[in-house]
Design a protein around this motif. Structure first.
Motif, PDB file in Angstrom:
ATOM      1  N   ALA A 167       0.828  -1.210   0.000  1.00  0.00           N
ATOM      2  CA  ALA A 167       0.000   0.000   0.000  1.00  0.00           C
ATOM      3  C   ALA A 167       0.860   1.257   0.000  1.00  0.00           C
ATOM      4  N   ALA A 168       1.961   1.213   0.736  1.00  0.00           N
ATOM      5  CA  ALA A 168       2.863   2.368   0.775  1.00  0.00           C
ATOM      6  C   ALA A 168       3.478   2.624  -0.605  1.00  0.00           C
ATOM      7  N   VAL A 197      -7.612  -4.926   5.337  1.00  0.00           N
ATOM      8  CA  VAL A 197      -7.448  -4.008   6.464  1.00  0.00           C
ATOM      9  C   VAL A 197      -6.067  -3.367   6.444  1.00  0.00           C
ATOM     10  N   GLU A 198      -5.033  -4.179   6.256  1.00  0.00           N
ATOM     11  CA  GLU A 198      -3.669  -3.646   6.289  1.00  0.00           C
ATOM     12  C   GLU A 198      -3.417  -2.687   5.128  1.00  0.00           C
ATOM     13  N   ARG A 199      -3.889  -3.026   3.942  1.00  0.00           N
ATOM     14  CA  ARG A 199      -3.677  -2.141   2.791  1.00  0.00           C
ATOM     15  C   ARG A 199      -4.424  -0.829   2.961  1.00  0.00           C
ATOM     16  N   ALA A 200      -5.667  -0.906   3.428  1.00  0.00           N
ATOM     17  CA  ALA A 200      -6.475   0.307   3.602  1.00  0.00           C
ATOM     18  C   ALA A 200      -5.865   1.220   4.659  1.00  0.00           C
ATOM     19  N   GLN A 201      -5.519   0.661   5.799  1.00  0.00           N
ATOM     20  CA  GLN A 201      -4.973   1.476   6.887  1.00  0.00           C
ATOM     21  C   GLN A 201      -3.670   2.152   6.485  1.00  0.00           C
ATOM     22  N   PHE A 203      -2.474   2.762   3.392  1.00  0.00           N
ATOM     23  CA  PHE A 203      -2.644   3.721   2.300  1.00  0.00           C
ATOM     24  C   PHE A 203      -3.180   5.043   2.842  1.00  0.00           C
ATOM     25  N   ILE A 204      -4.199   4.974   3.686  1.00  0.00           N
ATOM     26  CA  ILE A 204      -4.775   6.187   4.293  1.00  0.00           C
ATOM     27  C   ILE A 204      -3.720   6.909   5.122  1.00  0.00           C
ATOM     28  N   LYS A 205      -2.963   6.150   5.894  1.00  0.00           N
ATOM     29  CA  LYS A 205      -1.926   6.733   6.749  1.00  0.00           C
ATOM     30  C   LYS A 205      -0.880   7.473   5.926  1.00  0.00           C
ATOM     31  N   LYS A 206      -0.411   6.853   4.843  1.00  0.00           N
ATOM     32  CA  LYS A 206       0.626   7.465   4.018  1.00  0.00           C
ATOM     33  C   LYS A 206       0.140   8.768   3.373  1.00  0.00           C
ATOM     34  N   VAL A 207      -1.093   8.765   2.880  1.00  0.00           N
ATOM     35  CA  VAL A 207      -1.637   9.968   2.241  1.00  0.00           C
ATOM     36  C   VAL A 207      -1.848  11.074   3.269  1.00  0.00           C
ATOM     37  N   LYS A 216      -6.248  15.419  -1.688  1.00  0.00           N
ATOM     38  CA  LYS A 216      -7.528  14.919  -1.182  1.00  0.00           C
ATOM     39  C   LYS A 216      -7.593  13.399  -1.354  1.00  0.00           C
ATOM     40  N   LEU A 217      -8.152  12.733  -0.351  1.00  0.00           N
ATOM     41  CA  LEU A 217      -8.309  11.280  -0.403  1.00  0.00           C
ATOM     42  C   LEU A 217      -9.772  10.917  -0.198  1.00  0.00           C
ATOM     43  N   SER A 218     -10.294  10.063  -1.062  1.00  0.00           N
ATOM     44  CA  SER A 218     -11.640   9.517  -0.872  1.00  0.00           C
ATOM     45  C   SER A 218     -11.551   8.000  -0.973  1.00  0.00           C
ATOM     46  N   THR A 219     -12.530   7.326  -0.406  1.00  0.00           N
ATOM     47  CA  THR A 219     -12.511   5.862  -0.413  1.00  0.00           C
ATOM     48  C   THR A 219     -13.855   5.305  -0.887  1.00  0.00           C
ATOM     49  N   ILE A 220     -13.764   4.197  -1.578  1.00  0.00           N
ATOM     50  CA  ILE A 220     -14.946   3.431  -1.982  1.00  0.00           C
ATOM     51  C   ILE A 220     -14.707   1.993  -1.559  1.00  0.00           C
ATOM     52  N   ASN A 221     -15.601   1.452  -0.798  1.00  0.00           N
ATOM     53  CA  ASN A 221     -15.489   0.033  -0.465  1.00  0.00           C
ATOM     54  C   ASN A 221     -16.873  -0.593  -0.430  1.00  0.00           C
TER      55      ASN A 221
END
Length: 334
Positions: A167-168, A197-201, A203-207, A216-221
Motif C-alpha cells: 500500500a505504501a 485491512v492492512e492495505r487500507a490502513q 494507504f490512508i496513513k501514508k496519504v 484529497k483522499l476519498s474511499t470506496i469500499n
C-alpha cells in the motif's frame, strides 16, 4: 468383472506379494531391474489399480492434502494453488481444492469433509469465522498452514504479503507523480480479511502524513457488484478523482470496466495503480502499473511447511508469520 488384486499381479510377475507392495510404494533399493520390468508389465497387462482406501488405512496416510481458498476467482489464489500442486506432484501427493466464497458455513463444511476423507493436512485462506474449529485441529496436532490471512489467537504458520509495504508503494507512486485527488477502491474492509485491512490502513496513513493541503483522499469500499455504481456517484461530483488505487485484481476489473464505459482515458483523465499482477497488465492499453506479490513462491513455501508438519510430526516446531516482499511494476497507467 473380478477386481484385480496384488496377489494377481504377484502371480503374473512370478514374485511375492511383498515385492509387489515394495514396487507400488517406490521402494526399489534392493530390487533388480529385471524384477521391476516384470512388475511394470504385469501391472500394465492386468490394468491393476491400487486400492487407495486400503493403502491409506494401512499406511495411516491418504497422501492427499486439502486447500480451502477464500475466492478462487482471484489470480493470487489460482497461482498459489498451482504452486502447491507442483510440490504435491513432486511428493507424489494428491490435492483437493475447495472454494469457500468467504462464507464461514461453507468453510466449515469443507473442513469437516476434508477431515472425513482423512487428508494429511490443510492449507487454508481462513474466513475468520471458524476459530474454535481450527483451534480444535491445532490441539489435535493436525497439520495446518494459513495463507493470506492472520487469525488472532491461533498458533498456525501463516504466509502472506507485506501488505503495508504494498500500500505504501502505491501511495508513494501516486503522490510522487503529483496527483491531487486519490481514490482508494476495494472490497469491504472486514477485520477478518488481513490484506484488506492492512492495505487500507497503510494507504490512508501514508496519504494523510503527506504535508500537502491540496491533496484529497476519498474511499470506496463494498461488494464487487456495488463498485461501478459507487464509482458512478463519485465521478458525478464536481471534484472528480484524478487517480485510483485498486486494492486487488477483482476491484481492478470493475474500475477498468467503469472507465471504459464512461470513455475516461488512462492516465490523462484518471491514473490507475493496483495490487496483483493481472495477466493482461503488460499489454493493456495503456500498460498497467501494478504491485505484484510473489504468489508462486508463497504457495510453494506454504506447501513446504505443511509437508514438514506431515512428514516430520515429531520434529519440534514453532509457528511463525512469514511475509513476502511486494514488487512495483512501473508502466504507463499512472
Amino acid at each position: 468383472m473380478k477386481r484385480i488384486t496384488m496377489t494377481d499381479v504377484a502371480k503374473q510377475a512370478g514374485v511375492s506379494k511383498s515385492t509387489v507392495s515394495q514396487y507400488l510404494n517406490g521402494r526399489f533399493e534392493y530390487m533388480s531391474k529385471e524384477t521391476r520390468t516384470k512388475l511394470e508389465q504385469a501391472v500394465k497387462e492386468l490394468n491393476y489399480q491400487p486400492n487407495m482406501v486400503a493403502r491409506s488405512l494401512k499406511q495411516k496416510s491418504s497422501t492427499t492434502i486439502g486447500v480451502i481458498v477464500a475466492n478462487i476467482l482471484h489470480v493470487y489464489s489460482t497461482q498459489v494453488i498451482r504452486a502447491i500442486e507442483d510440490l504435491c506432484h513432486e511428493k507424489d501427493f494428491h490435492l483437493i481444492v475447495c472454494n469457500a466464497d468467504d462464507q464461514p458455513e461453507k468453510e466449515k463444511k469443507y473442513i469437516e469433509m476434508l477431515k472425513a476423507k482423512q487428508v494429511d493436512g490443510i492449507i487454508a485462506f481462513p474466513t475468520g469465522g471458524n476459530v474454535a474449529l481450527y483451534q480444535q485441529l491445532t490441539e489435535e496436532g493436525y497439520p495446518i498452514v494459513f495463507m493470506d490471512r492472520i487469525v488472532e489467537g491461533l498458533k498456525v504458520d501463516t504466509i502472506l504479503l507485506d501488505n503495508k509495504k504494498a500500500a505504501a508503494l502505491a501511495a508513494d507512486e501516486l503522490m510522487h507523480k503529483g496527483y491531487k485527488h486519490i481514490t482508494m477502491v476495494g472490497p469491504p474492509f472486514t477485520h477478518q480479511v488481513t490484506p484488506r485491512v492492512e492495505r487500507a490502513q497503510e494507504f490512508i496513513k501514508k496519504v494523510q502524513e503527506e504535508d500537502n493541503h491540496m491533496l484529497k483522499l476519498s474511499t470506496i469500499n463494498g461488494e464487487i457488484r456495488e463498485i461501478k455504481e459507487k464509482l458512478q456517484e463519485l465521478f458525478q461530483q464536481k471534484e472528480r478523482p484524478d487517480a485510483i488505487f485498486a486494492m486487488n485484481d477483482l476491484t481492478l476489473h470493475e474500475v477498468l470496466s467503469f472507465l471504459k464505459k464512461e470513455k475516461l482515458q488512462i492516465p490523462s483523465d484518471v491514473a490507475v495503480i493496483s495490487v496483483d499482477e493481472v495477466s493482461f497488465a503488460a499489454f493493456y492499453t495503456p500498460p498497467l502499473t501494478t504491485i505484484s506479490q510473489p504468489a508462486f513462491e508463497m504457495g510453494r513455501r506454504a506447501a513446504e511447511i505443511l509437508f514438514t508438519l506431515i512428514l516430520e510430526p515429531n520434529k519440534q516446531h514453532r509457528s511463525k508469520i512469514i511475509r513476502f516482499e511486494p514488487a512495483l511494476n512501473r508502466r504507463e497507467s499512472c
